[in-house]
Design a protein around this motif. Structure first.
Motif, PDB file in Angstrom:
ATOM      1  N   TYR A  73       0.699  -4.777  -4.454  1.00 34.75           N
ATOM      2  CA  TYR A  73       1.173  -3.596  -5.091  1.00 34.75           C
ATOM      3  C   TYR A  73      -0.320  -2.680  -5.126  1.00 34.75           C
ATOM      4  N   ASN A  74      -1.096  -3.845  -5.698  1.00 38.46           N
ATOM      5  CA  ASN A  74      -2.600  -3.237  -6.162  1.00 38.46           C
ATOM      6  C   ASN A  74      -2.903  -2.400  -4.856  1.00 38.46           C
ATOM      7  N   ARG A  75      -2.813  -2.987  -3.679  1.00 34.74           N
ATOM      8  CA  ARG A  75      -3.770  -2.750  -2.491  1.00 34.74           C
ATOM      9  C   ARG A  75      -2.797  -1.677  -1.851  1.00 34.74           C
ATOM     10  N   ARG A  76      -1.861  -1.623  -2.128  1.00 35.88           N
ATOM     11  CA  ARG A  76      -0.831  -0.611  -1.677  1.00 35.88           C
ATOM     12  C   ARG A  76      -1.402   1.107  -2.673  1.00 35.88           C
ATOM     13  N   LYS A  77      -1.620   0.748  -4.096  1.00 35.76           N
ATOM     14  CA  LYS A  77      -1.459   1.967  -4.525  1.00 35.76           C
ATOM     15  C   LYS A  77      -3.477   2.510  -4.553  1.00 35.76           C
ATOM     16  N   VAL A  78      -3.980   1.388  -4.814  1.00 38.93           N
ATOM     17  CA  VAL A  78      -5.734   1.605  -4.721  1.00 38.93           C
ATOM     18  C   VAL A  78      -6.411   2.199  -3.757  1.00 38.93           C
ATOM     19  N   ARG A 109       0.751  -1.703   6.084  1.00 38.65           N
ATOM     20  CA  ARG A 109       0.216  -2.456   6.288  1.00 38.65           C
ATOM     21  C   ARG A 109       0.692  -3.749   5.179  1.00 38.65           C
ATOM     22  N   VAL A 110       0.979  -2.734   3.520  1.00 35.51           N
ATOM     23  CA  VAL A 110       1.448  -3.795   3.038  1.00 35.51           C
ATOM     24  C   VAL A 110       2.509  -4.491   3.017  1.00 35.51           C
TER      25      VAL A 110
END
Length: 82
Positions: free
Chosen positions: A21-26, A32-33
């Motif tokens: 989730y953090n990878r998607r938001k940041v 990919r996520v």
């Protein structure tokens, strides 16, 4: 990344879900996520399998409302229309 919540009685992959989730938001890694969420985390360990027992929340030193956060994570990590 503290992993206090990783001993979920239902086996939900909470730290991994939050990391995705953090990878998607940041970083905006939406496709990919979402692909990683669906292929690397078994359905029974995904956020929508959370039963809301609250065990994870009781272990969290930050008192995060983890069951609620998991619902938001799942909404962001599923592929729309699939």
């Amino acid at each position: 990344g503290c992993r206090y919540c990783e001993k979920c009685p239902k086996g939900i992959a909470i730290p991994e879900i939050f990391a995705l989730y953090n990878r998607r938001k940041v970083f905006g890694e939406a496709f990919r996520v979402m692909q990683t969420y669906q292929t690397s985390i078994a359905p029974e360990h995904r956020a929508d399998a959370c039963i809301g027992c609250g065990y994870c929340q009781s272990q969290c030193p930050q008192q995060l409302k983890i069951p609620e956060l998991l619902k938001a994570c799942h909404a962001e990590l599923i592929t729309r229309g699939a």
